[in-house]
Design an enzyme around this catalytic site. Structure first.
Site, PDB file in Angstrom:
ATOM      1  N   GLY A  53      -0.733   4.237   7.468  1.00  0.00           N
ATOM      2  CA  GLY A  53      -0.318   2.836   7.427  1.00  0.00           C
ATOM      3  C   GLY A  53      -1.147   1.907   6.558  1.00  0.00           C
ATOM      4  CD1 TRP A  55      -0.870   2.472   0.344  1.00  0.00           C
ATOM      5  CD2 TRP A  55       1.142   2.527  -0.635  1.00  0.00           C
ATOM      6  NE1 TRP A  55      -0.993   3.139  -0.854  1.00  0.00           N
ATOM      7  CE2 TRP A  55       0.211   3.190  -1.469  1.00  0.00           C
ATOM      8  CE3 TRP A  55       2.474   2.452  -1.038  1.00  0.00           C
ATOM      9  CZ2 TRP A  55       0.582   3.760  -2.704  1.00  0.00           C
ATOM     10  CZ3 TRP A  55       2.839   3.013  -2.261  1.00  0.00           C
ATOM     11  CH2 TRP A  55       1.901   3.647  -3.077  1.00  0.00           C
ATOM     12  CG  ASP A  73       4.910   9.144   7.641  1.00  0.00           C
ATOM     13  OD1 ASP A  73       4.369   8.859   6.559  1.00  0.00           O
ATOM     14  OD2 ASP A  73       4.863  10.290   8.143  1.00  0.00           O
ATOM     15  CG  ASP A  89      13.067  14.173   6.861  1.00  0.00           C
ATOM     16  OD1 ASP A  89      12.769  13.761   5.724  1.00  0.00           O
ATOM     17  OD2 ASP A  89      13.279  15.365   7.128  1.00  0.00           O
ATOM     18  CG  ASP A 114       0.966   6.973  -0.949  1.00  0.00           C
ATOM     19  OD1 ASP A 114       0.875   7.534  -2.052  1.00  0.00           O
ATOM     20  OD2 ASP A 114      -0.001   6.806  -0.185  1.00  0.00           O
ATOM     21  CE  LYS A 154       1.095  10.475  -2.796  1.00  0.00           C
ATOM     22  NZ  LYS A 154      -0.307  10.130  -2.830  1.00  0.00           N
TER      23      LYS A 154
HETATM   24  N1  SAM Z   1       0.705   5.356   2.106  1.00  0.00           N
HETATM   25  C1  SAM Z   1       0.130   5.935   3.300  1.00  0.00           C
HETATM   26  C2  SAM Z   1      -1.022   5.057   3.714  1.00  0.00           C
HETATM   27  O1  SAM Z   1      -1.410   4.218   2.913  1.00  0.00           O
HETATM   28  O2  SAM Z   1      -1.504   5.200   4.830  1.00  0.00           O
HETATM   29  C3  SAM Z   1      -0.312   7.369   3.074  1.00  0.00           C
HETATM   30  C4  SAM Z   1       0.853   8.290   2.909  1.00  0.00           C
HETATM   31  S1  SAM Z   1       0.401   9.970   2.979  1.00  0.00           S
HETATM   32  C5  SAM Z   1      -0.370  10.213   1.434  1.00  0.00           C
HETATM   33  C6  SAM Z   1       1.906  10.794   2.758  1.00  0.00           C
HETATM   34  C7  SAM Z   1       2.861  10.672   3.915  1.00  0.00           C
HETATM   35  O3  SAM Z   1       4.113  11.207   3.518  1.00  0.00           O
HETATM   36  C8  SAM Z   1       2.447  11.449   5.158  1.00  0.00           C
HETATM   37  O4  SAM Z   1       2.173  10.563   6.206  1.00  0.00           O
HETATM   38  C9  SAM Z   1       3.678  12.310   5.464  1.00  0.00           C
HETATM   39  O5  SAM Z   1       3.971  12.396   6.842  1.00  0.00           O
HETATM   40  C10 SAM Z   1       4.766  11.550   4.740  1.00  0.00           C
HETATM   41  N2  SAM Z   1       5.961  12.343   4.478  1.00  0.00           N
HETATM   42  C11 SAM Z   1       6.031  13.551   3.870  1.00  0.00           C
HETATM   43  N3  SAM Z   1       7.311  13.978   3.865  1.00  0.00           N
HETATM   44  C12 SAM Z   1       8.064  13.010   4.463  1.00  0.00           C
HETATM   45  C13 SAM Z   1       9.455  12.876   4.762  1.00  0.00           C
HETATM   46  N4  SAM Z   1      10.329  13.829   4.429  1.00  0.00           N
HETATM   47  N5  SAM Z   1       9.880  11.753   5.393  1.00  0.00           N
HETATM   48  C14 SAM Z   1       8.996  10.789   5.756  1.00  0.00           C
HETATM   49  N6  SAM Z   1       7.664  10.872   5.500  1.00  0.00           N
HETATM   50  C15 SAM Z   1       7.207  11.962   4.867  1.00  0.00           C
END
Ligand code: SAM
Length: 324
Positions: A53, A55, A73, A89, A114, A154
């Site tokens: 969280g 961002w 997420d 998702d 992200d 990203k």
């Molecule tokens: N921007 C976030 C922050 O600042 O805290 C960090 C994000 S982290 C690098 C990547 C996130 O992508 C993870 O929490 C992961 O659960 C989520 N993610 C990956 N695949 C996903 C999907 N299909 N649907 C939703 N979230 C997904």
């Protein structure tokens, strides 16, 4: 590795804890914003793949207090004031109605994503999954963005990233590839900053027939003279199949190319995320500096079981390539 050696090796990790951010990623969005002024006139934002969280924290600390921020997420997220957090998702069709419902069926000014898979270390696979996340985020963005809106996501700068840029350019007036200083230079991570959402005439956003399923749409009109030669009846069609490698995997065609500007952002006086720094002697209160705990440990990280197993076996180390 001890906490303070990580603090030393990763200044953004240390700063995040000291400034109350849930993750060091916060600095990436802050640096992107200072370069692109992403939040100007923005009051309705969607934060995809938002856990833990940081961002969303940046958004809630920066945008006007009455703003609508919807964060989503796969993993559960500890609530944040002023932010609607959803567990869903982004690749699932049921997510769009959920998102629209929480946006009050009004368009968003900005969608940020992200999203990252749990990297396997197999670069081709990691890049492929990352591009699927990008595509899912883009599909959602096309369904919720207002005309002129922005999209930041990203990407992994892999072999075929130019094709992704070309496709994004069909939907946005400006596309830039940006690498914030807080993103490790040694990693293939970067961010696409897409400004001025302006889909081609006739484009209909839909999750029933999402982008990437062989759909075609006309390219944006402001092309170079050289490109004009390729037009048929004033409209050049780009196949979205190219986004996924095309039928014959030929990415060298002129049509798939769009050279985006690459911008390294963040002040040179800020920390270099690949460097190791000496730890401060005292903290902000003049007390002897002590390593802090993370602001918000992940609620249910997918790697939790693996960590527990490793602890039981008394192992350590390992890990794939850096992606941040
Ligand atoms: N921007 C976030 C922050 O600042 O805290 C960090 C994000 S982290 C690098 C990547 C996130 O992508 C993870 O929490 C992961 O659960 C989520 N993610 C990956 N695949 C996903 C999907 N299909 N649907 C939703 N979230 C997904």
């Amino acid at each position: 590795m001890g906490k303070s050696s990580k603090d030393k090796r990763d200044s953004y990790y240390r700063l995040a804890k000291e400034q109350g951010w849930r993750a060091r990623s916060a600095f990436k969005l802050l640096q992107l914003n200072s370069q692109f002024n992403l939040f100007a006139d923005v009051t309705r934002v969607v934060d995809l793949c938002a856990a833990p969280g940081s961002w969303s924290q940046v958004l809630s600390r920066t945008l006007p207090p009455t703003s609508t921020i919807v964060s989503l997420d796969l993993q559960p997220m500890t609530p944040l004031p002023g932010v609607t957090t959803l567990q869903a998702d982004i690749t699932h069709p049921s997510t769009l109605p959920l998102l629209l419902q929480h946006l009050g069926n009004k368009p968003a000014d900005l969608v940020v994503s992200d999203g990252a898979p749990d990297v396997t270390g197999l670069h081709d696979l990691d890049e492929y999954i990352q591009s699927q996340l990008l595509l899912a985020a883009l599909n959602l963005a096309t369904c919720v963005l207002k005309p002129g809106g922005g999209f930041v996501a990203k990407i992994f700068r892999g072999r075929d990233v130019a094709v992704v840029f070309a496709q994004l350019r069909c939907l946005f007036n400006r596309v830039t590839c940006a690498k914030p200083r807080s993103s490790r230079g040694s990693s293939i991570e970067a961010f696409v900053v897409c400004e001025g959402y302006s889909p081609p005439a006739g484009f209909k956003a839909s999750l029933e027939a999402p982008l990437g399923l062989g759909m075609k749409f006309p390219e944006k009109p402001n092309r170079s003279d050289k490109e004009e030669e390729h037009l048929v009846d004033g409209v050049r069609e780009i196949e979205l199949r190219e986004l996924e490698g095309g039928e014959d995997g030929d990415h060298d065609s002129q049509e798939a190319r769009y050279i985006v500007p690459f911008i390294a952002c963040g002040d040179l006086s800020e920390f270099d995320s690949d460097a190791t720094y000496a730890l401060p002697e005292v903290d902000e209160f003049g007390q002897k500096w002590k390593s802090k705990d993370p602001v918000q440990p992940p609620t249910a990280p997918p790697y939790k079981t693996a960590l527990e197993m490793r602890r039981q076996l008394g192992g350590g180390g390992g890990g794939g390539p850096s992606t941040s």
